[in-house]
Design a protein around this motif. Structure first.
Motif, PDB file in Angstrom:
ATOM      1  N   LYS A 225       2.214 -18.636 -10.047  1.00 30.23           N
ATOM      2  CA  LYS A 225       1.010 -18.765 -11.135  1.00 30.23           C
ATOM      3  C   LYS A 225       0.048 -19.466 -11.003  1.00 30.23           C
ATOM      4  O   LYS A 225      -1.160 -19.599 -11.494  1.00 30.23           O
ATOM      5  CB  LYS A 225       1.721 -18.882 -12.520  1.00 30.23           C
ATOM      6  N   SER A 226       0.315 -20.643 -10.266  1.00 24.32           N
ATOM      7  CA  SER A 226      -0.710 -21.926  -9.786  1.00 24.32           C
ATOM      8  C   SER A 226      -1.308 -21.368  -8.716  1.00 24.32           C
ATOM      9  O   SER A 226      -2.471 -22.091  -8.028  1.00 24.32           O
ATOM     10  CB  SER A 226       0.134 -23.227  -9.700  1.00 24.32           C
ATOM     11  N   GLU A 227      -1.284 -20.344  -7.992  1.00 26.88           N
ATOM     12  CA  GLU A 227      -2.085 -19.525  -6.958  1.00 26.88           C
ATOM     13  C   GLU A 227      -1.521 -20.139  -5.521  1.00 26.88           C
ATOM     14  O   GLU A 227      -2.259 -20.596  -4.515  1.00 26.88           O
ATOM     15  CB  GLU A 227      -3.534 -19.711  -7.249  1.00 26.88           C
ATOM     16  N   LYS A 228      -0.340 -20.896  -5.502  1.00 27.48           N
ATOM     17  CA  LYS A 228       0.372 -21.373  -4.390  1.00 27.48           C
ATOM     18  C   LYS A 228       1.006 -20.301  -3.699  1.00 27.48           C
ATOM     19  O   LYS A 228       1.567 -19.564  -4.056  1.00 27.48           O
ATOM     20  CB  LYS A 228       1.196 -22.527  -4.719  1.00 27.48           C
ATOM     21  N   GLN A 229       0.596 -20.414  -2.282  1.00 21.81           N
ATOM     22  CA  GLN A 229       1.210 -19.106  -1.471  1.00 21.81           C
ATOM     23  C   GLN A 229       2.397 -20.027  -0.793  1.00 21.81           C
ATOM     24  O   GLN A 229       2.345 -20.759  -0.145  1.00 21.81           O
ATOM     25  CB  GLN A 229       0.034 -18.686  -0.459  1.00 21.81           C
ATOM     26  N   THR A 230       3.515 -18.747  -0.723  1.00 20.72           N
ATOM     27  CA  THR A 230       4.602 -19.181  -0.050  1.00 20.72           C
ATOM     28  C   THR A 230       5.031 -18.286   0.842  1.00 20.72           C
ATOM     29  O   THR A 230       4.916 -16.980   0.579  1.00 20.72           O
ATOM     30  CB  THR A 230       5.805 -19.423  -1.041  1.00 20.72           C
ATOM     31  N   LEU A 231       5.450 -18.489   2.033  1.00 18.83           N
ATOM     32  CA  LEU A 231       5.840 -17.648   3.107  1.00 18.83           C
ATOM     33  C   LEU A 231       7.684 -17.425   2.883  1.00 18.83           C
ATOM     34  O   LEU A 231       8.277 -18.374   2.649  1.00 18.83           O
ATOM     35  CB  LEU A 231       5.533 -18.182   4.416  1.00 18.83           C
ATOM     36  N   TYR A 232       8.116 -16.340   2.921  1.00 15.81           N
ATOM     37  CA  TYR A 232       9.386 -16.086   2.576  1.00 15.81           C
ATOM     38  C   TYR A 232       9.992 -15.195   3.753  1.00 15.81           C
ATOM     39  O   TYR A 232       9.439 -14.177   4.351  1.00 15.81           O
ATOM     40  CB  TYR A 232       9.809 -15.117   1.340  1.00 15.81           C
ATOM     41  N   LYS A 233      11.551 -15.316   3.990  1.00 14.68           N
ATOM     42  CA  LYS A 233      11.872 -14.485   4.796  1.00 14.68           C
ATOM     43  C   LYS A 233      13.197 -13.676   4.032  1.00 14.68           C
ATOM     44  O   LYS A 233      13.770 -14.089   3.387  1.00 14.68           O
ATOM     45  CB  LYS A 233      12.809 -15.331   6.098  1.00 14.68           C
TER      46      LYS A 233
END
Length: 394
Positions: A225-233
């Motif tokens: 919601k804060s527009e922070k991008q996270t990479l996931y596996k």
């Protein structure tokens, strides 16, 4: 709109993660040129025009043009589509008019399918085509096999196939009536030979991007919601995902899942990107000269674009050495050529969709040799996908 769009611009006051999620779509590796043409592909023997400089020209017996070498050792050249000889057709998928070319197979899309955003190969002449039937609507993903139309899935925002084309992954991103992305999406892994699928539901996030697929493993990113991008596996079939903290704000993941490119800083003038070994979390190098867009598993270089992107097309593309982050070769469009999109064709070649003097072509460039040729000839038409004669797929 071509779904192989790279980071379109870094705008002050706008979340970088939001820009990345809205504009980046990962690419994938492709079969070799020889495999695509039964081993009969001829070596590239035509070259782009060099940047004019005071560097002495080579002798008349030398086939390569004069070039400008920067202090870092990068050779810069200027692309001129009208000077290139015709070579083999792309071994990746591409669209010519309404016809999709997938290896030795081709099929024609009905006009009702609308503009094509992406084509992801699924092996044996199969493909997943991301298209938008309604200009004001969301995209639809349609499966094709040997020219036969299969199932369609609505609201798909990103699609990518693995390096051996045996598996693919795509995300369904629902939107509100005004087109705003809702804070939820569904990620689906697909076994291409059998059509078997596994899905993962995510809430509280939006803007998914599939960066890499290998076997049953998928690397994807999303925005909170804060527009922070996270990479996931994610491993297909699991109910949970693993955050990859070593690669925040990812722009690319190598097709073998070993390396990640992470945007580490931005300014009004551009961005800086670090290359990270995913397993160890250690940083190999960082560059503020190029944005890293794609990494092919067996290649010694990454495909890069300009660190600052704004306006129509890119001003340049480059092959960036995976060992040290320096450019092996850089091609500029100069004042004549607009670079629309690029993708790695195989470990040694880059495909470039470019426009010049009211025409569009697909060029093939070999960074190590410094040579380019036409993979699809110049045809009339530029601009959006309704007017441009070609589109690059993967």
């Amino acid at each position: 709109m071509n779904r192989n769009v790279k980071l379109a611009g870094l705008v002050t006051g706008v979340s970088l993660a939001a820009v990345v999620a809205g504009a980046l779509v990962a690419a994938q590796q492709t079969p070799t040129l020889a495999a695509a043409s039964d081993g009969n592909v001829k070596p590239i023997d035509s070259v782009s025009q060099p940047v004019q400089s005071s560097t002495p020209k080579p002798s008349a017996t030398t086939s390569k043009p004069a070039s400008t070498t920067t202090a870092g050792g990068a050779v810069k050249q200027t692309l001129d589509l009208t000077k290139l000889k015709q070579g083999a057709a792309p071994s990746t998928s591409y669209v010519e008019g309404r016809t999709v070319h997938v290896g030795g197979t081709k099929f024609t899309l009905p006009a009702s399918d609308g503009e094509v955003w992406e084509v992801a190969r699924t092996g044996n002449g199969g493909a997943l085509v991301l298209h938008r039937p309604n200009e004001n609507g969301n995209a639809v993903l349609t499966a094709w096999n040997g020219g036969t139309r299969g199932e369609s899935v609505k609201d798909v925002s990103t699609v990518l196939s693995g390096d051996n084309l045996a598996s693919s992954a795509y995300a369904v991103q629902p939107t509100a009536a005004d087109g705003t992305e809702l804070p939820k999406f569904t990620l689906t892994w697909r076994d291409n030979p059998s059509g078997e699928k596994y899905s993962l539901q995510r809430t509280g996030e939006h803007g998914p991007i599939v960066h890499a697929v290998q076997g049953s493993e998928v690397y994807f990113s999303a925005l909170n919601k804060s527009e922070k991008q996270t990479l996931y596996k994610w491993t297909a079939g699991d109910d949970t995902v693993k955050p990859v903290s070593a690669v925040p704000t990812p722009s690319a993941v190598s097709s073998n899942l070993q390396l990640g490119a992470s945007i580490v800083s931005t300014t009004n003038d551009g961005s800086c990107t670090a290359l990270v070994d995913i397993a160890s979390g250690s940083k190999r190098w960082a560059t503020c000269d190029y944005a890293i867009d794609e990494m092919f598993a067996k290649s010694t270089f990454a495909l890069g674009g300009p660190a600052y992107r704004d306006g129509y097309g890119d001003g340049l593309f480059a092959a960036v050495d995976l060992k040290n982050g320096k450019a092996i070769r850089e091609w500029s469009g100069g004042h004549k050529v607009a670079i629309i999109s690029t993708t790695m064709e195989d470990a040694d070649h880059v495909l470039v969709l470019a426009e010049q003097s009211g025409k569009t072509a697909i060029a093939r460039c070999a960074p190590k040799a410094g040579a380019c040729e036409l993979a699809a000839p110049l045809k009339n038409g530029i601009g959006d996908t309704n007017n441009r004669p070609y589109q690059l797929g993967h």
